[in-house]
Motif scaffolding. Structure first.
Motif, PDB file in Angstrom:
ATOM      1  N   UNK A  71       0.821  -1.217   0.000  1.00  0.00           N
ATOM      2  CA  UNK A  71       0.000   0.000   0.000  1.00  0.00           C
ATOM      3  C   UNK A  71       0.852   1.263   0.000  1.00  0.00           C
ATOM      4  N   UNK A  72       0.566   2.158  -0.940  1.00  0.00           N
ATOM      5  CA  UNK A  72       1.265   3.431  -1.006  1.00  0.00           C
ATOM      6  C   UNK A  72       2.665   3.372  -1.573  1.00  0.00           C
ATOM      7  N   UNK A  73       3.043   2.203  -2.078  1.00  0.00           N
ATOM      8  CA  UNK A  73       4.398   2.046  -2.621  1.00  0.00           C
ATOM      9  C   UNK A  73       4.332   1.605  -4.076  1.00  0.00           C
ATOM     10  N   UNK A  74       5.410   1.833  -4.825  1.00  0.00           N
ATOM     11  CA  UNK A  74       5.421   1.386  -6.225  1.00  0.00           C
ATOM     12  C   UNK A  74       5.565  -0.131  -6.317  1.00  0.00           C
ATOM     13  N   UNK A  75       5.172  -0.664  -7.447  1.00  0.00           N
ATOM     14  CA  UNK A  75       5.347  -2.089  -7.691  1.00  0.00           C
ATOM     15  C   UNK A  75       6.841  -2.379  -7.841  1.00  0.00           C
ATOM     16  N   UNK A  76       7.279  -3.451  -7.217  1.00  0.00           N
ATOM     17  CA  UNK A  76       8.696  -3.794  -7.250  1.00  0.00           C
ATOM     18  C   UNK A  76       8.903  -5.226  -7.710  1.00  0.00           C
ATOM     19  N   UNK A  77       9.965  -5.413  -8.476  1.00  0.00           N
ATOM     20  CA  UNK A  77      10.360  -6.739  -8.935  1.00  0.00           C
ATOM     21  C   UNK A  77      10.999  -7.494  -7.779  1.00  0.00           C
ATOM     22  N   UNK A  78      10.577  -8.740  -7.561  1.00  0.00           N
ATOM     23  CA  UNK A  78      11.141  -9.509  -6.455  1.00  0.00           C
ATOM     24  C   UNK A  78      11.778 -10.826  -6.890  1.00  0.00           C
ATOM     25  N   UNK A 129      16.319 -14.006  -7.100  1.00  0.00           N
ATOM     26  CA  UNK A 129      15.488 -13.293  -6.130  1.00  0.00           C
ATOM     27  C   UNK A 129      16.278 -12.065  -5.687  1.00  0.00           C
ATOM     28  N   UNK A 130      15.579 -10.967  -5.480  1.00  0.00           N
ATOM     29  CA  UNK A 130      16.293  -9.750  -5.060  1.00  0.00           C
ATOM     30  C   UNK A 130      17.030 -10.016  -3.749  1.00  0.00           C
ATOM     31  N   UNK A 131      18.136  -9.341  -3.589  1.00  0.00           N
ATOM     32  CA  UNK A 131      19.018  -9.608  -2.453  1.00  0.00           C
ATOM     33  C   UNK A 131      18.289  -9.510  -1.113  1.00  0.00           C
ATOM     34  N   UNK A 132      17.405  -8.538  -0.992  1.00  0.00           N
ATOM     35  CA  UNK A 132      16.735  -8.304   0.291  1.00  0.00           C
ATOM     36  C   UNK A 132      15.821  -9.454   0.704  1.00  0.00           C
ATOM     37  N   UNK A 155       0.644  -9.438  -4.687  1.00  0.00           N
ATOM     38  CA  UNK A 155       1.695 -10.095  -5.456  1.00  0.00           C
ATOM     39  C   UNK A 155       1.190 -10.371  -6.873  1.00  0.00           C
ATOM     40  N   UNK A 156       2.003  -9.953  -7.844  1.00  0.00           N
ATOM     41  CA  UNK A 156       1.639 -10.090  -9.253  1.00  0.00           C
ATOM     42  C   UNK A 156       2.675 -10.934  -9.986  1.00  0.00           C
ATOM     43  N   UNK A 157       2.230 -11.630 -11.011  1.00  0.00           N
ATOM     44  CA  UNK A 157       3.182 -12.269 -11.901  1.00  0.00           C
ATOM     45  C   UNK A 157       3.066 -11.635 -13.284  1.00  0.00           C
ATOM     46  N   UNK A 158       4.181 -11.637 -13.993  1.00  0.00           N
ATOM     47  CA  UNK A 158       4.245 -11.110 -15.353  1.00  0.00           C
ATOM     48  C   UNK A 158       4.804 -12.202 -16.253  1.00  0.00           C
ATOM     49  N   UNK A 159       4.028 -12.568 -17.249  1.00  0.00           N
ATOM     50  CA  UNK A 159       4.341 -13.673 -18.144  1.00  0.00           C
ATOM     51  C   UNK A 159       4.857 -13.117 -19.463  1.00  0.00           C
ATOM     52  N   UNK A 160       5.923 -13.700 -19.958  1.00  0.00           N
ATOM     53  CA  UNK A 160       6.517 -13.282 -21.223  1.00  0.00           C
ATOM     54  C   UNK A 160       6.241 -14.336 -22.294  1.00  0.00           C
ATOM     55  N   UNK A 161       5.791 -13.859 -23.440  1.00  0.00           N
ATOM     56  CA  UNK A 161       5.577 -14.784 -24.543  1.00  0.00           C
ATOM     57  C   UNK A 161       5.713 -14.023 -25.857  1.00  0.00           C
ATOM     58  N   UNK A 162       6.656 -14.453 -26.684  1.00  0.00           N
ATOM     59  CA  UNK A 162       6.840 -13.896 -28.019  1.00  0.00           C
ATOM     60  C   UNK A 162       6.939 -12.368 -28.006  1.00  0.00           C
ATOM     61  N   UNK A 163       7.729 -11.859 -27.093  1.00  0.00           N
ATOM     62  CA  UNK A 163       7.985 -10.421 -27.045  1.00  0.00           C
ATOM     63  C   UNK A 163       6.909  -9.603 -26.359  1.00  0.00           C
ATOM     64  N   UNK A 164       5.852 -10.250 -25.915  1.00  0.00           N
ATOM     65  CA  UNK A 164       4.783  -9.538 -25.210  1.00  0.00           C
ATOM     66  C   UNK A 164       4.809  -9.879 -23.730  1.00  0.00           C
TER      67      UNK A 164
END
Length: 113
Positions: free
Chosen positions: A39-46, A57-60, A91-100
């Motif tokens: 809440x109140x923070x930007x989305x971060x890659x983990x 996995x990120x160091x932290x 928590x979100x996931x981001x799926x990569x497929x054929x450049x998208x």
């Protein structure tokens, strides 16, 4: 249309563990990232699963969070241990497929006693 869906979120006590998962319909998952947004923070890659099968996995969060892929390559997991209140986020996931890139709707993880 690629449907990406996270599941497994919920309420867990501090110090507890939780595994969340992500699937992309019937597509095999060759590359996927996990993000979180508190809440109140930007989305971060983990955590990342790369095309060559390597993971990171990120160091932290190393030592507490692990990203893995199921044997059938249809599901990617994020295993979380020794959870802390500051891990509370969507928590979100981001799926990569054929450049998208395709995002899921997120799953809420709340760490609280």
């Amino acid at each position: 249309q690629v449907q990406v869906a996270e599941s497994g979120g919920g309420l867990v006590e501090p110090g507890g563990s939780l595994t969340i998962s992500c699937a992309a319909g019937t597509y095999p998952i060759n590359a996927m990232d996990w993000y979180r947004q508190a809440p109140g923070k930007p989305r971060e890659l983990i955590a990342e699963l790369s095309y060559d099968g390597s993971t990171d996995v990120v160091d932290s969060l190393k030592g507490r969070f692990t990203i893995s892929r199921g044997n059938g390559k249809r599901t990617v997991y994020l295993q979380m241990t020794n959870l802390k209140p500051e891990d509370t986020a969507v928590y979100f996931c981001k799926f990569y497929r054929w450049g998208s890139e395709y995002w899921g709707q997120g799953t809420q993880v709340t760490v609280s006693s």
